[in-house]
Design an enzyme around this catalytic site. Structure first.
Site, PDB file in Angstrom:
ATOM      1  N   TYR A  41      28.027  27.512  26.020  1.00  0.00           N
ATOM      2  CA  TYR A  41      28.176  26.517  27.088  1.00  0.00           C
ATOM      3  C   TYR A  41      28.267  27.186  28.117  1.00  0.00           C
ATOM      4  O   TYR A  41      28.919  26.975  29.782  1.00  0.00           O
ATOM      5  CB  TYR A  41      29.340  25.238  26.679  1.00  0.00           C
ATOM      6  CG  TYR A  41      29.195  23.981  27.642  1.00  0.00           C
ATOM      7  CD1 TYR A  41      28.746  22.843  27.886  1.00  0.00           C
ATOM      8  CD2 TYR A  41      30.535  23.175  27.495  1.00  0.00           C
ATOM      9  CE1 TYR A  41      28.567  22.013  28.257  1.00  0.00           C
ATOM     10  CE2 TYR A  41      31.086  22.435  29.159  1.00  0.00           C
ATOM     11  CZ  TYR A  41      29.673  21.702  28.643  1.00  0.00           C
ATOM     12  OH  TYR A  41      30.184  20.714  29.354  1.00  0.00           O
ATOM     13  N   SER A  63      31.879  21.980  34.640  1.00  0.00           N
ATOM     14  CA  SER A  63      32.929  22.105  34.238  1.00  0.00           C
ATOM     15  C   SER A  63      33.307  23.061  34.859  1.00  0.00           C
ATOM     16  O   SER A  63      33.340  24.451  34.426  1.00  0.00           O
ATOM     17  CB  SER A  63      32.237  22.453  32.476  1.00  0.00           C
ATOM     18  OG  SER A  63      33.145  22.923  31.610  1.00  0.00           O
TER      19      SER A  63
END
Length: 247
Positions: A158, A145
């Protein structure tokens, strides 16, 4: 029909029941690979495997929780038992969690995100490596990501998990280079999936990145196939991004 650039290869994709994982599994099958489709929900991967087989491909549905090392070992072994080896491991399974500042976060949820996104990836890689080594070459592709390179507020768990995954990717690349196993990160950027649509409905916005490309899962497939089809001595320890702007 897509070019059969993965003909004769065996791939294992985690989180293959929906979203990006589903798209990659189907895309790999169209490119000629036999595909192990793994996820926690067996019904979902059974549907994906059935779709692949109905289109003339080879697929195996595997129920596995990536946070359980014994299940990761079993899913890799299932592919080897079915097709005689393993060539490509796509580490895609992941969760995002709620968006709150770290000071207001739930420690249990923070840990749960790390368990799936980091330790789950570690267990998957560890399960696949012996089979890839026996094959004489291979590919590990981690789904990263942009938040792992440039974190944003209220997404601490995250971001931390994906930053650690990027470090794990590079370490694995160094360790496995003598075995002709390349390890690279694929950053999809914003992808519209059932999960992100649900988040958008609850929060009003899910991406919040002006001018960014909000793509469909299928838009990730060409890059995933490209990475899987690279030569044995091809690129490794690299991050490939589909984001429009630098991470």
């Amino acid at each position: 029909m897509a070019d059969q650039v993965l003909a004769g290869k065996v791939a294992l994709v985690t989180g293959a029941g929906r979203g990006i994982g589903r798209a990659i599994a189907i895309g790999y099958a169209r490119a000629g690979a036999a595909v192990g489709c793994a996820a926690r929900t067996l019904a979902e991967v059974e549907a994906v495997a059935a779709e692949i087989v109905a289109a003339g491909g080879e697929a195996l549905a595997i129920r596995a929780d990536v946070t359980r090392p014994e299940e990761d070992a079993a899913m890799a072994a299932a592919c080897v038992d079915r097709w005689g080896g393993l060539d490509i491991m796509v580490i895609n399974a992941g969760i995002s969690g709620d968006r709150r500042p770290i000071a207001e976060s739930d420690p249990a949820e923070f840990r749960a995100i790390l368990e799936v996104n980091l330790f789950g990836a570690y267990h998957c890689a560890r399960a696949a490596i012996p089979h890839l080594i026996r094959r004489g070459a291979g590919k590990i592709i981690t789904i990263g990501s942009g938040l792992g390179h440039r974190p944003r507020p209220e997404q601490g768990a995250y971001s931390a998990s994906k930053a650690a995954l990027w470090s794990l990717t590079r370490t694995l690349a160094e360790e496995l280079a003598p075995h002709r196993i390349s390890v690279n990160e694929l950053i999809p950027g914003p992808v519209v999936t059932p999960m992100t649509q649900e988040l958008a409905q609850r929060r009003g916005s899910v991406f919040g990145i002006e001018g960014e490309w909000a793509k469909a899962p299928e838009d990730v497939v060409p890059l995933a196939v490209f990475l899987a089809a690279q030569p044995d001595y091809g690129p490794t320890a690299q991050s490939y991004s589909l984001m429009r702007r630098a991470n």
